[in-house]
Structure formats: structure tokens, C-alpha cells
Design an enzyme around this catalytic site. Structure first.
Site, mmCIF file in Angstrom:
data_model
loop_
_atom_site.group_PDB
_atom_site.id
_atom_site.type_symbol
_atom_site.label_atom_id
_atom_site.label_comp_id
_atom_site.label_asym_id
_atom_site.label_seq_id
_atom_site.Cartn_x
_atom_site.Cartn_y
_atom_site.Cartn_z
ATOM 1 N N CYS A 28 0.797 -1.232 0.000
ATOM 2 C CA CYS A 28 0.000 0.000 0.000
ATOM 3 C C CYS A 28 0.829 1.282 0.000
ATOM 4 C CB CYS A 28 -0.936 0.048 1.190
ATOM 5 S SG CYS A 28 -2.088 -1.295 1.263
ATOM 6 N N ARG B 134 6.276 -0.612 -4.358
ATOM 7 C CA ARG B 134 5.920 -1.215 -3.083
ATOM 8 C C ARG B 134 5.010 -2.434 -3.273
ATOM 9 N NH1 ARG B 134 6.670 2.403 1.265
ATOM 10 N NH2 ARG B 134 4.944 1.570 2.448
ATOM 11 N N TRP C 237 -2.570 -3.008 -1.673
ATOM 12 C CA TRP C 237 -2.135 -4.404 -1.722
ATOM 13 C C TRP C 237 -3.118 -5.147 -0.819
ATOM 14 C CZ3 TRP C 237 -0.192 -8.288 1.507
ATOM 15 C CH2 TRP C 237 0.519 -9.318 0.879
ATOM 16 N N ASN D 134 -3.050 2.615 5.104
ATOM 17 C CA ASN D 134 -2.064 1.546 4.964
ATOM 18 C C ASN D 134 -1.966 0.875 6.317
ATOM 19 O OD1 ASN D 134 0.060 -0.067 4.345
ATOM 20 N ND2 ASN D 134 1.564 1.569 4.098
ATOM 21 N N GLY D 135 -2.073 -0.464 6.359
ATOM 22 C CA GLY D 135 -2.005 -1.170 7.636
ATOM 23 C C GLY D 135 -3.233 -2.039 7.829
ATOM 24 N N GLU E 12 18.945 -17.937 -0.606
ATOM 25 C CA GLU E 12 18.695 -16.603 -1.168
ATOM 26 C C GLU E 12 18.477 -16.704 -2.689
ATOM 27 O OE1 GLU E 12 17.754 -13.915 -0.227
ATOM 28 O OE2 GLU E 12 18.360 -12.409 -1.679
ATOM 29 N N LYS F 150 15.090 -15.655 -4.793
ATOM 30 C CA LYS F 150 15.144 -14.701 -5.912
ATOM 31 C C LYS F 150 14.431 -15.303 -7.129
ATOM 32 C CE LYS F 150 16.701 -11.240 -4.614
ATOM 33 N NZ LYS F 150 16.283 -11.587 -3.332
ATOM 34 N N GLU G 75 10.668 -15.523 -6.540
ATOM 35 C CA GLU G 75 10.039 -14.199 -6.487
ATOM 36 C C GLU G 75 9.811 -13.621 -7.871
ATOM 37 O OE1 GLU G 75 11.415 -11.693 -2.583
ATOM 38 O OE2 GLU G 75 12.979 -12.143 -3.996
ATOM 39 N N HIS H 212 17.940 -37.307 1.972
ATOM 40 C CA HIS H 212 16.952 -37.706 2.987
ATOM 41 C C HIS H 212 15.536 -37.421 2.507
ATOM 42 C CE1 HIS H 212 20.072 -38.739 5.788
ATOM 43 N NE2 HIS H 212 20.666 -37.575 5.539
ATOM 44 N N LYS I 49 7.233 -4.696 -1.554
ATOM 45 C CA LYS I 49 8.594 -4.351 -1.156
ATOM 46 C C LYS I 49 8.700 -4.186 0.348
ATOM 47 C CE LYS I 49 12.831 -3.018 -1.828
ATOM 48 N NZ LYS I 49 13.759 -4.140 -2.081
#
Ligand code: G6P
Length: 607
Positions: A2, A27, A74, A100-101, A480, A484, A487, A503, A602
């Protein structure tokens, strides 16, 4: 996540709002809208991208207003739809709100308001704010806002307009960031600096439950009790260029290429002739010597940085380290003891779970040292000590320079602690510091592999699954790298500790499955070669990342990317670089929106 913008001044509000929202697109969002004045509150909003909103405004005709609020949403409560988009208006159509929130007690408040005859048109928590504002409205914007704040619980940054006050914009925040931009004859609100930069470099940072009343020529600030307060004016030191693509197709590649410079800015001022100088921390040598345990807490890539941090810190300073995901840490009643230290890592400094974890650590009475990129962010302000990563603004959702600068600070902290605790010989410490100083140049060297990684990525761009394996610091890089890839390219990928594959996960390897083997630590190289043989025997195609000179890997891997040889301790900073480029080029090849991947944000300011 947002984005909020607001404007009051002499210009046409609509273009300023749309421009500001465009700067906040990074964002992450799935709908957008604005409210301006046109003989009362006029709201226009739509699902989808900002371009859809701009088109809708064009069709309906732009209103000649000099005040307005805008929002990119969002979705949290209620699907992304026109109806659930912000701004939300009250029943009498006089109040308009962007938020926002999350309002945690919105169901309770909604029931209360429904009982009073209010009718709701969306599924959002935000609509409750608009309706409650109307219900409590007493003709005064500040006193009504105070009544609102006494009743809502949760996290919020709010921009509020009321048609009775066409010359006033109200802003307030708690746990979600909000800035007040200060212009000449015009003022602004925004969730983040890039939305303001074109107009002003001066701003106030709103603290918890401070209320801002913006008029064209002045901004007044109030506390929860209605008392007027004075605040420090902050000045943005970086340029708009830093938030522009500068000739690159995507911010992500620009930010990958900015890593050497960002590392230099982060490391150099802290490495002096006399060794490491952490001017930013108040932690005493006594506290470092007596530190019982370190708890590193973060989310996403910052958590992966923490995993590298654990290997490095334990190796050189011999302090036991635990690494936690913030959303787990905050609810698992962690055992924190006197003398322990909490290290919080966050690029944005606003991640809701990470902020809550910080508060948990402070509540339990242990010191918090944070590694943050955004100056003045909530995490930076609430920590006992902050070490900033000087990466500059990071716009692409998938972090790159944010992550590698976090690693460099973790190296600095680990070596500083080792020095204070005397756990390394002078000679070894000196050698490590020398290598740390060369990290920016070595990074630049590796980034020259750009074209090679693009070529390799082309071959594997349409893989269905990718398994990434490594041990120790290479395992952290695998995690990481896998994140990436998921995403930005939407390829299913899993990171595995190379020894753990047999395993269970090895059953998923079939003829042609891509396995990326990260094998950059000399001490573990042979072990990794054995693991590569195991997957090769099951038909995998193997891409290996190995140090120069370790040519034995060519006998087992289908393709090898060589990295310049480095000491094992620092491989954590290098091994991830080719994988950043690999993920980037795969995403480009697949036609993905690299900087704004679907469903992701973001800055995650809700839990
Ligand atoms: C989001 C971003 C990730 C980031 C994580 C933590 O999920 O998409 O790239 O690693 O948040 O963010 P922070 O700002 O706390 O580092």
C-alpha cells in the site's frame, strides 16, 4: 505494500497524485484510487495498475481540484476489486480515507456502526475508519481524529479529507510509515520519499499517533492529547536519479550493478587504519565480552543474511547465534537472557513482523542492534543501536544491494566482536580486514559475468523445477538464490543443504531436472562434488558455481561458473552474485515484470 500520497497546494492535484503513486508502484499493489474535491468529495478508483486508473480519469474528465489523496492497495481484507480499492468514503459522502495497515478491531467497530444504521459497501477494514470518522465528527478535524484514534486498534497510516474542510488534509500514523513533505505554498503526505522527491526534499517523520494538519501554507502537528508539537525537519540527501532506472531496463539490474558502490559506502567509513570503527554503536566492550548469545531476527532475504551472519559470527567470535524468522520469533515466547543481544536486520526498517520482534526483545530487557537501510525508519528509531547499510534507495521488490550490504555489516560486526573478545589472532584478524576492504572491487569483478549469466539463463529459462544445493555459507546463498528465482521468475525452486538432499528430496530429481550446485568454500568442496555425483547419477543437469582452479568439478557438472578465489569466510558475499543475475535473466527471458512481481510487496507493513 500500500502506498499513500496526498497533496494540498496551488497546482492541479490529480497529476501530482498520479505521479506520486507511480513512484510508489515498487511497493507492490493490485488496485489504485484517488479522492479530490469537486463540489464535495469525488472518488475514482479501480482494480489493476495505475494505467487503468489514469484511463478512467481521462474518460470521466480530470477534476480541477487543488487538494487530494491517493492510494495503491495491496489486498489484505477483501479481494482486489474496484469496491475494495481505496479511498473509502463515509455513508454521507463527506469523509474520504486512504489507509495503509490493518485495523485489528474492525469487525467489532463495524458491528457497532451497523447497529447505528451504517451500511458498508466494501469488505475492507478501512471503510470502518471513514464511517467511524463520520459518526464521531464534531466539526473539528483534530478532535475528531483524536476520538478515532482512541477507538481503532492495529497498524495504520491514514490520510483523511472532509468536504466541510476543503482546505485541510489530515494525516496520522501508528506502526505504518508516513512522511509529511514540506513545500512552498503546497504540502504533501507520502508513504515513502520517492513520491515526494520531485517536489520537495524537506519533510517531517510522523511518530506514533502524531496528527498532522496540512493546509496550503502551513503544517501543524499535534499529539494524542491535542497539544501542538514542534518537530525536526529532515532533509533528503540523495537525488531523484537514485530512484530512477538510469538507462537500465529494470531497477533490479541497476541495483545489482550498484553493489560495489553501495558496499564501498557501507564498509569504507568503518574500516580505519586502527581496525574496525563502529562509530554508530553504544554497545560497550564489556557488553560484547559478556554477550551470552546473539539472536538474529528478520524476514525474507534479510533472514538469509542472518543465516550467513550466524556462520560468520560463530566462526570468528565464538558467540552462539540463533537465527529466527520474525513472525515466528514474536509468538514463540523466545528465551532471552540478560546479556544476550538481539540483531534485527531490515532493509526498509518498516517490516511489521520484524518491528514486533524488536519490541519483544526490548520488552524482555535485551539490547537491540539493528542493521537498516532506511534512515529514520521505525526499526532504526526503536533500536538501541543502528548500523546503517548505505545502499541508497532500493526500488525493485527483490532485494540485491540491500542484501549484500547487510552481509557486509554482519562481517564488520563479527570481526569487531572477535577483536574485542580476542577470539582471533592479530595476524588472522588483519588478513580478514584486508579481505573485507577488497569486497567492493571483488564484487565489481564478479558482476562482469553479466553477459555469461544471461547466456546461461537463456538455456534454463523454461525449467519447471530448480533445486539449489550448497553447504555452510553456500547453503545460505542457495536459500537466497532460490527465493530470488521464485520471487521474480515464478519457477518452482527449492534450496537444500547438500548433505540433506538424500533424505527425501532426491526422489524429485528426474532426467533433465536442473540442480544448481554452489560449491565456493574450499573446505567443503570435495563434499559438494560427491553430492553433485549423487544427483548426476539420477539424471540431473548440473550447473555449478565453483572457485577458480577447482577444475575437478568439470568432470561432474554440465556447466561451471568460476568465481575468483576468496577466503572461505567471505564466500558468503560472492556466491550469491551470479545467482542474482541468473534469476534476473531468467525472469526477463520469461517476460516477467521483474521489478514488480505478482502478489509481492517491497515493504511488508502488515503481519
Ligand atoms: C519483503 C521483500 C523481501 C524482503 C522482506 C524483508 O518480503 O519482498 O525482499 O527481504 O520483505 O524486508 P526488509 O525491508 O525487512 O528487509
Amino acid at each position: 505494500m500500500c502506498g499513500i500520497v496526498g497533496y494540498i497546494g496551488k497546482e492541479q492535484a490529480v497529476p501530482v497524485l498520479l505521479n506520486g503513486l507511480a513512484k510508489l508502484e515498487y511497493r507492490g499493489y493490485d488496485s489504485a484510487g484517488i479522492t479530490v474535491f469537486d463540489n464535495g468529495v469525488y472518488t475514482i478508483k479501480t482494480q489493476g495498475r495505475l494505467a487503468n486508473l489514469a484511463e478512467k480519469i481521462r474518460q470521466e474528465g480530470q477534476k480541477p481540484s487543488h487538494i487530494g489523496i491517493g492510494h495503491t492497495r495491496w489486498a489484505t481484507h477483501g479481494a482486489p476489486s474496484d469496491r475494495n480499492s481505496h479511498p473509502h468514503n463515509s455513508q454521507n459522502g463527506k469523509i474520504s480515507v486512504v489507509h495503509n495497515g490493518i485495523i485489528e478491531n474492525y469487525l467489532e467497530l463495524k458491528a457497532f456502526l451497523e447497529d447505528k444504521g451504517y451500511h458498508f459497501v466494501s469488505e475492507t477494514d478501512t471503510e470502518v475508519v471513514a464511517q467511524l470518522f463520520e459518526y464521531e465528527y464534531d466539526g473539528d478535524m483534530i478532535s475528531t481524529t483524536r476520538k478515532l484514534l482512541q477507538q481503532i486498534r492495529g497498524a495504520y497510516a491514514l490520510g483523511i479529507l472532509c468536504s466541510d474542510h476543503p482546505d485541510t488534509l489530515v494525516a496520522v500514523r501508528k506502526d505504518s510509515p508516513l512522511l509529511i513533505g514540506l513545500g512552498k505554498g503546497e504540502n504533501y503526505i507520502a508513504s515513502d520519499i520517492p513520491a515526494l522527491l520531485e517536489y520537495t526534499r524537506e519533510y517531517y517523520l510522523l511518530e506514533e499517533n502524531e496528527i498532522a494538519l496540512l493546509k496550503q501554507d502551513e503544517v501543524k502537528l499535534y499529539d494524542m492529547d491535542g497539544g501542538e508539537i514542534q518537530k525536526e525537519v529532515y532533509h533528503v540527501t540523495w537525488n531523484l536519479d537514485a530512484a530512477e532506472k538510469g538507462g537500465y531496463d529494470y531497477f533490479m539490474m541497476k541495483e545489482i550493478m550498484e553493489q560495489p558502490e553501495a558496499l564501498k559506502k557501507t564498509i569504507q567509513p568503518r574500516l580505519t587504519e586502527a581496525g574496525i570503527h563502529l562509530q554508530d554503536i553504544s554497545l560497550t566492550e564489556e557488553e560484547i565480552k559478556n554477550c551470552g548469545r546473539i539472536h538474529i531476527v528478520a524476514c525474507g532475504s534479510a533472514w538469509h543474511a542472518g543465516i550467513v551472519g550466524r556462520y560468520v559470527m560463530e566462526e570468528v567470535s565464538r558467540i552462539p547465534v540463533e537465527v529466527d524468522i520474525a513472525s515466528e520469533f514474536r509468538y514463540r515466547n523466545p528465551i532471552l537472557q540478560k546479556g544476550d543481544l538481539c540483531i534485527i536486520i531490515s532493509q526498509s526498517g518498516e517490516t511489521a513482523d520484524t518491528l514486533a520482534a524488536l519490541r519483544e526483545a526490548k520488552k524482555q530487557g535485551i539490547k537491540v542492534l539493528s542493521i537498516v537501510n532506511v534512515v529514520g525508519s521505525s526499526i532504526a528509531r526503536e533500536s538501541d543501536d543502528v548500523i546503517y547499510t548505505w545502499a541508497g534507495p532500493e526500488i525493485a521488490v527483490a532485494t540485491t544491494k540491500g542484501y549484500t550490504t547487510q552481509l557486509s555489516v554482519l562481517y564488520l560486526i563479527a570481526l569487531y566482536f572477535a577483536k574485542v573478545r580476542g577470539t582471533l589472532s592479530e595476524a588472522r584478524l588483519g588478513a580478514y580486514l584486508e579481505e573485507l576492504a577488497t569486497l567492493p572491487e571483488r564484487t565489481a569483478e564478479i558482476l562482469k559475468m553479466d553477459a555469461k549469466m544471461a547466456e546461461i539463463a537463456k538455456k534454463y529459462a523454461f525449467s519447471k523445477d530448480v533445486f539449489i544445493i550448497g553447504r555452510g555459507l553456500d547453503y545460505a546463498a542457495a536459500m537466497e538464490a532460490s527465493l530470488k528465482l521464485k520471487e521474480i521468475s515464478y519457477i518452482h525452486s527449492e534450496a537444500y543443504a547438500a548433505g540433506e538432499l538424500k533424505h527425501g528430496t532426491i526422489s524429485l530429481i528426474e532426467e533433465g531436472t536442473l540442480v544448481v550446485a554452489i560449491a565456493t568454500q574450499s573446505s567443503l568442496f570435495e563434499k559438494l562434488v560427491s553430492n553433485v555425483k549423487e544427483v548426476k547419477a539420477r539424471g540431473a543437469k548440473v550447473l555449478a558455481i565453483a572457485p577458480e582452479g577447482e577444475t575437478a568439478i568439470e568432470d561432474v557438472a554440465d556447466e561451471v561458473v568460476y568465481l575468483p578465489k576468496a577466503g572461505d569466510l567471505f564466500t558468503g558475499s560472492y556466491n550469491v552474485l551470479p545467482m542474482q543475475m541468473f534469476a534476473y535473466y531468467i525472469a526477463v527471458e520469461r517476460g516477467c515484470d521483474v521489478d514488480k512481481p505478482r502478489n509481492l510487496a517491497k515493504s511488508v507493513t502488515v503481519e
